[in-house]
Design a protein around this motif. Structure first.
Motif, PDB file in Angstrom:
ATOM      1  N   ALA A   1       0.823  -1.211   0.000  1.00  0.00           N
ATOM      2  CA  ALA A   1       0.000   0.000   0.000  1.00  0.00           C
ATOM      3  C   ALA A   1       0.853   1.256   0.000  1.00  0.00           C
ATOM      4  CB  ALA A   1      -0.922   0.003   1.223  1.00  0.00           C
ATOM      5  N   ASP A   2       2.070   1.159   0.517  1.00  0.00           N
ATOM      6  CA  ASP A   2       2.965   2.311   0.643  1.00  0.00           C
ATOM      7  C   ASP A   2       4.368   1.839   0.276  1.00  0.00           C
ATOM      8  OD1 ASP A   2       4.893   4.146   1.772  1.00  0.00           O
ATOM      9  OD2 ASP A   2       3.315   4.982   3.022  1.00  0.00           O
ATOM     10  N   PRO A   3       5.118   2.603  -0.533  1.00  0.00           N
ATOM     11  CA  PRO A   3       6.468   2.155  -0.910  1.00  0.00           C
ATOM     12  C   PRO A   3       7.365   1.869   0.287  1.00  0.00           C
ATOM     13  CG  PRO A   3       5.807   4.045  -2.242  1.00  0.00           C
ATOM     14  CD  PRO A   3       4.749   3.880  -1.187  1.00  0.00           C
ATOM     15  N   MET A   4       7.209   2.649   1.368  1.00  0.00           N
ATOM     16  CA  MET A   4       8.085   2.473   2.522  1.00  0.00           C
ATOM     17  C   MET A   4       7.754   1.212   3.316  1.00  0.00           C
ATOM     18  SD  MET A   4      10.060   4.880   1.949  1.00  0.00           S
ATOM     19  CE  MET A   4      11.106   4.848   3.396  1.00  0.00           C
ATOM     20  N   ASP A   5       6.627   0.591   3.024  1.00  0.00           N
ATOM     21  CA  ASP A   5       6.282  -0.654   3.724  1.00  0.00           C
ATOM     22  C   ASP A   5       7.232  -1.792   3.394  1.00  0.00           C
ATOM     23  OD1 ASP A   5       4.209   0.645   4.910  1.00  0.00           O
ATOM     24  OD2 ASP A   5       2.610  -0.344   3.774  1.00  0.00           O
ATOM     25  N   VAL A   6       8.084  -1.603   2.374  1.00  0.00           N
ATOM     26  CA  VAL A   6       9.061  -2.637   2.042  1.00  0.00           C
ATOM     27  C   VAL A   6       9.994  -2.891   3.235  1.00  0.00           C
ATOM     28  CG1 VAL A   6      10.785  -1.063   1.055  1.00  0.00           C
ATOM     29  CG2 VAL A   6      10.651  -3.419   0.235  1.00  0.00           C
ATOM     30  N   TYR A   7      10.178  -1.889   4.102  1.00  0.00           N
ATOM     31  CA  TYR A   7      11.053  -2.053   5.268  1.00  0.00           C
ATOM     32  C   TYR A   7      10.503  -3.059   6.279  1.00  0.00           C
ATOM     33  CZ  TYR A   7      14.059   1.825   3.894  1.00  0.00           C
ATOM     34  OH  TYR A   7      14.952   2.622   3.222  1.00  0.00           O
ATOM     35  N   PHE A   8       9.230  -3.367   6.194  1.00  0.00           N
ATOM     36  CA  PHE A   8       8.632  -4.303   7.148  1.00  0.00           C
ATOM     37  C   PHE A   8       8.717  -5.750   6.670  1.00  0.00           C
ATOM     38  CE2 PHE A   8       6.376  -0.238   7.789  1.00  0.00           C
ATOM     39  CZ  PHE A   8       6.819   0.014   9.077  1.00  0.00           C
ATOM     40  N   VAL A   9       9.334  -5.964   5.523  1.00  0.00           N
ATOM     41  CA  VAL A   9       9.455  -7.313   4.965  1.00  0.00           C
ATOM     42  C   VAL A   9      10.834  -7.871   5.317  1.00  0.00           C
ATOM     43  CG1 VAL A   9       9.264  -8.727   2.894  1.00  0.00           C
ATOM     44  CG2 VAL A   9       7.987  -6.571   3.055  1.00  0.00           C
ATOM     45  N   PRO A  10      10.931  -8.980   6.062  1.00  0.00           N
ATOM     46  CA  PRO A  10      12.242  -9.557   6.371  1.00  0.00           C
ATOM     47  C   PRO A  10      13.032  -9.880   5.110  1.00  0.00           C
ATOM     48  CG  PRO A  10      10.553 -10.549   7.743  1.00  0.00           C
ATOM     49  CD  PRO A  10       9.832  -9.718   6.722  1.00  0.00           C
ATOM     50  N   LEU A  11      14.343  -9.816   5.210  1.00  0.00           N
ATOM     51  CA  LEU A  11      15.209  -9.995   4.040  1.00  0.00           C
ATOM     52  C   LEU A  11      14.957 -11.331   3.353  1.00  0.00           C
ATOM     53  CD1 LEU A  11      18.912  -9.019   3.759  1.00  0.00           C
ATOM     54  CD2 LEU A  11      18.211 -11.283   3.031  1.00  0.00           C
ATOM     55  N   ALA A  12      14.835 -12.415   4.111  1.00  0.00           N
ATOM     56  CA  ALA A  12      14.658 -13.731   3.494  1.00  0.00           C
ATOM     57  C   ALA A  12      13.368 -13.790   2.670  1.00  0.00           C
ATOM     58  CB  ALA A  12      14.644 -14.815   4.566  1.00  0.00           C
ATOM     59  N   VAL A  13      12.301 -13.178   3.192  1.00  0.00           N
ATOM     60  CA  VAL A  13      11.023 -13.167   2.468  1.00  0.00           C
ATOM     61  C   VAL A  13      11.153 -12.350   1.188  1.00  0.00           C
ATOM     62  CG1 VAL A  13       8.603 -12.454   2.571  1.00  0.00           C
ATOM     63  CG2 VAL A  13       9.695 -13.487   4.580  1.00  0.00           C
ATOM     64  N   LEU A  14      11.769 -11.150   1.317  1.00  0.00           N
ATOM     65  CA  LEU A  14      11.890 -10.273   0.154  1.00  0.00           C
ATOM     66  C   LEU A  14      12.798 -10.887  -0.901  1.00  0.00           C
ATOM     67  CD1 LEU A  14      10.987  -7.486  -0.863  1.00  0.00           C
ATOM     68  CD2 LEU A  14      13.041  -6.526   0.160  1.00  0.00           C
ATOM     69  N   ASP A  15      13.924 -11.445  -0.470  1.00  0.00           N
ATOM     70  CA  ASP A  15      14.866 -12.047  -1.411  1.00  0.00           C
ATOM     71  C   ASP A  15      14.215 -13.217  -2.143  1.00  0.00           C
ATOM     72  OD1 ASP A  15      17.819 -12.248  -2.273  1.00  0.00           O
ATOM     73  OD2 ASP A  15      17.396 -14.282  -1.575  1.00  0.00           O
ATOM     74  N   GLY A  16      13.534 -14.081  -1.407  1.00  0.00           N
ATOM     75  CA  GLY A  16      12.877 -15.223  -2.040  1.00  0.00           C
ATOM     76  C   GLY A  16      11.806 -14.800  -3.024  1.00  0.00           C
ATOM     77  N   ALA A  17      11.004 -13.803  -2.635  1.00  0.00           N
ATOM     78  CA  ALA A  17       9.907 -13.364  -3.510  1.00  0.00           C
ATOM     79  C   ALA A  17      10.432 -12.701  -4.776  1.00  0.00           C
ATOM     80  CB  ALA A  17       8.997 -12.411  -2.744  1.00  0.00           C
ATOM     81  N   LEU A  18      11.459 -11.855  -4.642  1.00  0.00           N
ATOM     82  CA  LEU A  18      11.962 -11.139  -5.816  1.00  0.00           C
ATOM     83  C   LEU A  18      12.700 -12.060  -6.763  1.00  0.00           C
ATOM     84  CD1 LEU A  18      13.157  -7.764  -4.222  1.00  0.00           C
ATOM     85  CD2 LEU A  18      11.000  -8.288  -5.353  1.00  0.00           C
ATOM     86  N   HIS A  19      13.285 -13.132  -6.249  1.00  0.00           N
ATOM     87  CA  HIS A  19      13.960 -14.074  -7.139  1.00  0.00           C
ATOM     88  C   HIS A  19      12.983 -15.055  -7.791  1.00  0.00           C
ATOM     89  CE1 HIS A  19      17.884 -12.930  -5.190  1.00  0.00           C
ATOM     90  NE2 HIS A  19      18.223 -13.009  -6.461  1.00  0.00           N
ATOM     91  N   SER A  20      11.937 -15.416  -7.061  1.00  0.00           N
ATOM     92  CA  SER A  20      10.978 -16.386  -7.606  1.00  0.00           C
ATOM     93  C   SER A  20       9.877 -15.735  -8.425  1.00  0.00           C
ATOM     94  CB  SER A  20      10.342 -17.185  -6.465  1.00  0.00           C
ATOM     95  OG  SER A  20       9.485 -16.347  -5.699  1.00  0.00           O
ATOM     96  N   GLY A  21       9.633 -14.463  -8.189  1.00  0.00           N
ATOM     97  CA  GLY A  21       8.517 -13.778  -8.850  1.00  0.00           C
ATOM     98  C   GLY A  21       7.190 -13.968  -8.147  1.00  0.00           C
ATOM     99  N   GLU A  22       7.167 -14.804  -7.078  1.00  0.00           N
ATOM    100  CA  GLU A  22       5.951 -15.002  -6.290  1.00  0.00           C
ATOM    101  C   GLU A  22       5.907 -13.926  -5.204  1.00  0.00           C
ATOM    102  OE1 GLU A  22       3.506 -17.167  -6.762  1.00  0.00           O
ATOM    103  OE2 GLU A  22       4.468 -17.970  -8.563  1.00  0.00           O
TER     104      GLU A  22
END
Length: 834
Positions: free
Chosen positions: A667-688
């Motif tokens: 909902a907000d660009p700054m909300d990316v800071y609330f995503v743990p690194l492992a979750v963000l890394d996995g999602a951005l690499h998998s596309g899910e």
């Protein structure tokens, strides 16, 4: 020529030569009761295994083989390989020289990768006991070499990220302590690493050889003794049905014990105290808590092995973390910096001659950062205080000080040299175009920022730790010549003025405030309303606006909070205007003259100290004073430059957040800071990307809840908040002086504009962005920190009394309450009710 060294040979004490176990034994043998022996250096193994590298690599690369099959094949290669031809004759000569040619010996593996952070390799390699004769010892050496490839060692090295072919093996050949079935052996820890009791010695003991205890497969006695007076805290006597002893053939065997002996203590009370004292002697010798193996033979106690204790149960508190991390931290910020922080910590320990710490020093708990207080206490006080206990000790230690601490003089030079690489990297990252780049490239950009930051930050904790060490050393030397109070006064004056980057920035703020005051209309407008409303009008005041923009271009990376989630000055320039509002109405001061007077007084005090120091110690005293100032300035500059990372981090993560908003993930660009690194890394690499939405919502809710509460000081233990009957709060002295006044509690930069002149500033902690408040305040109280904190250093520079580390002060005091603070003795006396 092969490398064989007696324990007394200085080369035997080198880890690369003798491995972890061998080097520690050689060091211990200098002053402790270690049975004689030799080390077969690691180069012998490298020469032995070199012809097999290709064959070993082929086995390691065979995907069809599991660890057990790989181990079996590699060990077969090693057991069939001849040892270097010169080894037999040299080994025979060394054993003969130590009267061990026909005596039973212990042959112990000593890996060169032992004692790395988190990779102790305890019990992973083989020890062979009761070996007699040169040929049997040679066979035992080969078997130790083979144990470097034990099946359970292969996954251990892989899990630690260590290259198999980088591993090498030294071997210890040591006189065998032949413990009989009515004698005892075992292990002891100079602190209790099981319960985390730093005031107790823990002993495990059994009848016969200590391998029974080390192997952990037989019942053992357990004793706990107080370190202070050797009194017994606890004794648990196990039923020990058998003992491991040497046999006539040169091996070992188990012998059954009578029912009476099986239930008897393995150690008498006097022996327990002797073992505990040996553990403490090992700690004193190595300068760090030790895990030792020991054995009794014929009434004599021997030390068989000693290594540092680097793991201990965590006790999570805010003692160490509240100053650095006063507020909740977003998960992504913490995940990005945590690994770099712990790498820097162990790099610093290595520089300082301390063993690596194998666990977490800081950890996030409910969005607040907590420190492992047991670890802090384990490593604290490990400075070379014994060298400084009296003038004669200092004289005797001068060569050792020069050799052991040369890096203290070199580190500032190396750090400044490497700073250019970091700053050029930051500049290049800020110039990279991000528009239109896909998510995976933007994430790679963020990871490259993180790698640059981790590389730059590697020596930075050493700067803070060394500053603290230098302060302690200087205080201790002054106390040798002066009463405690006078020594502290001299110390304060010697370090009252240091040229820091924060001082430079503050001088620029002062100049800006003078320029602003010259514009009457702007001055009046600043007084009349919120600073944020003035920002759009600044172009109407070109002289001030141009200088203000130049100031932001130079220092706009200054952070409001450790967490990159929060904007810096360049994104929230109203904070700078709030600071100017506090300075603009202060009368003109001849700041240069005042600083010159302070420096003159400081120089006079330094001259007095040096003139009274013994002539042969003057250089040392001068260097400690100089380096204490150098590291004070360097610590401040390091922090200033570290915060430059905020700008590219926020730039890259904002670009990722914007794309995730466009895709309906956030909902907000700054909300990316609330995503743990492992979750963000996995999602951005998998596309899910769906996991990002859930994680961001959950952690944002938790983070906002954390912002609304005061964290437990000890994690999981809610403490009552009470003032004692005397209405006196205790803390640490930060800056000397006594002052009485009304307090004003500042929780965030939003409170800056409301801070009244001549109030006592109360805060969790402060950072350089808070410095203008000090010009308004008459005293300072903080909930965290100590004499080296920003608040204490700034208060001393300005002559403000300050008390640091007053537990719960943010809840105990309210605006308008009257208190009296004593900055030398660290007390806050509450004079009026809330």
């Amino acid at each position: 020529m092969t490398q064989l060294f007696a324990f007394t040979d200085p080369q035997a004490a080198e880890h690369a030569v003798s491995g972890g176990k061998g080097a520690n034994l050689a060091r211990a043998a200098q002053h402790l009761p270690v049975p004689p022996g030799i080390v077969v250096g690691s180069e012998v193994y490298r020469e032995f295994v070199a012809p097999l590298h290709e064959a070993i690599r082929h086995v390691l690369d065979a995907a069809a083989l599991d660890h057990a099959a790989r181990s079996e094949r590699i060990q077969a290669l090693l057991l069939a390989q001849p040892l270097p031809s010169s080894l037999r004759g040299e080994l025979a000569a060394k054993l003969e020289a130590l009267d061990l040619a026909d005596a039973p010996v212990a042959v112990r593996s000593s890996g060169t990768l032992e004692d790395l952070p988190g990779a102790a390799f305890a019990g992973q390699h083989d020890t062979l006991l009761g070996i007699r004769g040169v040929d049997a010892v040679l066979d035992a050496i080969r078997r130790c070499y083979a144990s470097l490839w034990n099946a359970h060692v292969l996954p251990y090295r892989e899990r630690m990220g260590l290259n198999h072919l980088d591993a090498a093996m030294a071997v210890v050949v040591q006189k065998m302590v032949q413990v009989g079935e009515r004698e005892a052996a075992g292990v002891a820890f100079s602190i209790d690493p099981v319960r985390g009791a730093l005031d107790q010695v823990l002993i495990n003991a059994a009848f016969g050889l200590g391998e029974t205890v080390v192997g952990g497969e037989e019942p053992v006695d357990e004793y706990r003794l107080k370190r202070s007076d050797m009194s017994e805290v606890e004794a648990v006597i196990a039923e020990k049905p058998r003992a491991l002893v040497t046999d006539a053939a040169g091996g070992t065997r188990h012998t059954p014990l009578s029912a009476e002996q099986a239930h008897a203590p393995a150690l008498a009370e006097a022996q327990r105290r002797a073992v505990a004292q040996l553990a403490l002697a090992a700690e004193q010798h190595f300068g760090f808590p030790q895990d030792i193996e020991w054995a009794w033979q014929d009434g004599t106690l021997y030390l068989l092995q000693s290594r540092a204790v680097t793991r201990i149960p965590a006790r999570w508190t805010r003692d160490e973390s509240a100053e650095r991390f006063p507020n909740p931290v977003t998960p992504l910020t913490w995940d990005l910096c945590e690994a770099g922080f712990h790498a820097s910590l162990n790099h610093s320990f290595k520089l300082m001659g301390l063993p690596p710490f194998g666990d977490k020093w800081f950890a996030m708990r409910d969005y607040y950062i907590y420190g492992n207080q047991n670890a802090v206490e384990l490593y604290s006080g490990r400075t070379p205080a014994k060298m400084l206990k009296d003038v004669e000790s200092i004289r005797a230690a001068l060569p050792q000080i020069a050799a052991q601490f040369a890096w203290v003089q070199e580190l500032p030079v190396r750090w400044m040299r490497d700073l250019d690489t970091y700053l050029l990297g930051i500049g290049a990252l800020m110039r990279e175009p991000l528009d239109g780049r896909p998510l995976n490239e933007l994430w790679d950009y963020v990871l490259r920022i993180n790698a640059l930051g981790a590389s730059y930050f590697l020596p930075n904790i050493a700067i803070s730790l060394t500053q603290r060490t230098l302060y302690v050393a200087l205080q201790q030397m002054l106390r040798l010549a002066l009463p405690a109070d006078q020594a502290q006064q001299v110390f304060d004056q010697l370090l009252a003025v240091t040229d820091t980057k924060t001082g430079q920035v503050n001088a620029e703020l002062w100049s800006l405030s003078r320029l602003l005051r010259m514009d009457a209309a702007l001055h009046a407008r600043l007084r009349s309303g919120p600073s944020v409303e003035l920002l759009e009008e600044l172009p109407q005041h070109p002289a001030f606006h141009a200088e203000f923009q130049r100031f932001l271009a130079r220092h706009g990376h200054r952070e409001l909070d450790f967490d990159a989630y929060h904007p810096t000055w360049v994104e929230a320039p109203q904070i700078v205007l709030d600071q100017l509002k506090m300075l603009v109405d202060r009368p003109d001061e001849d700041r240069a003259a005042a600083e010159l007077a302070q420096k003159a007084a400081q120089a006079a005090m330094e001259h007095s100290v040096l003139s009274h120091a013994p002539e042969e110690l003057r250089y040392l005293v001068h260097e400690v004073i100089r380096l204490a100032r150098t590291y004070t300035a360097l610590d401040d500059l390091e922090h200033y430059q570290t915060t430059r990372l905020h700008l590219p981090f926020r730039r890259g993560l904002k670009a990722i957040g914007a794309q995730l908003v466009d895709r309906g993930v956030l909902a907000d660009p700054m909300d990316v800071y609330f995503v743990p690194l492992a979750v963000l890394d996995g999602a951005l690499h998998s596309g899910e990307l769906a996991p990002i939405t859930e994680a961001a919502a959950r952690h944002k809710t938790g983070y906002l809840a954390a912002c609304a509460r005061t964290p437990d000081w000890i994690f999981g233990e809610a403490e009552p908040v009470e003032v004692d009957g005397s209405h006196v709060l205790k803390g640490l002295g930060g800056s000397p002086g006594i002052v009485e006044g009304e307090v004003f509690v500042v929780r965030s930069p939003e409170d800056f504009p409301h801070f009244p002149k001549d109030a006592i500033l109360v805060a969790r902690t402060t950072n350089p962005a808070w410095t203008p408040l000090f010009y308004q305040a008459c005293g300072v109280i903080t909930e965290s920190g100590g004499p080296l904190s920003h608040g204490a250093v700034t208060a001393r520079e300005l002559g403000l009394p300050a008390v640091m580390s007053v537990r719960h002060v943010m809840r105990l005091l309210v605006n308008g309450q009257r208190v009296r603070i004593d900055g030398r003795h660290g007390t806050v006396e509450v004079l009026s009710p809330p």
